[in-house]
Motif scaffolding. Structure first.
Motif: not given
Length: 157
Positions: A38, A41-42, A44-47
């Protein structure tokens, strides 16, 4: 597995009792792996969604101007750019500046020996002149660059 038998020795006539302790080591390992996944991955999810932006011939947006400073000296006299004023004579100059650009940021610097009321009075005059972006400047404890604390214009408490 977590449940098993405990035997003291083959010679003892003890009953086979199940082990009642839970082995938490595999659970901790799984939790650490999930935490790392996590954490990676976190971000990478904000882009956002990748898009091809259109080209335009419009000029670039103007950069913010350098803020103007109003200084209150030890005697309580306000000044703008080394030009000293009285409390009454600074208002026309501030109105002149506001007529030129109301969105300009005004930074109010007050000497540490000046009473708080004098600095707030100058902030009120800046707000009355028409400026909406007024901030106070204070020296940081380490002696580094001054820090600005934002405050709405004309809000003396």
């Amino acid at each position: 597995m977590a449940m098993g038998s405990i035997r003291a020795s083959d010679d003892d006539d003890l009953d086979d009792a199940p082990m009642s302790d839970i082995n938490v080591t595999p659970m901790v390992d799984v939790m650490l792996v999930l935490l790392i996944i996590f954490m990676v991955a976190a971000p990478l999810m904000t882009t956002g969604v990748p898009v091809q932006l259109p080209k335009t011939a419009a000029p670039k947006v103007a950069q913010s101007k350098k803020p103007q400073e109003v200084t209150v000296d030890k005697e309580g006299n306000p000044s703008i750019a080394k030009e000293v004023f009285t409390m009454d004579s600074i208002v026309p100059r501030l109105r002149e500046m506001a007529a030129a650009d109301k969105d300009q940021v005004i930074l109010v610097r007050g000497d540490r020996d000046v009473p708080y009321g004098k600095v707030m009075e100058v902030m009120g005059l800046v707000g009355q002149a028409g400026f909406t972006k007024v901030s106070l400047i204070a020296q940081s404890p380490g002696g580094a660059a001054p820090a600005a604390a934002a405050a709405p214009a004309g809000t003396a408490r």
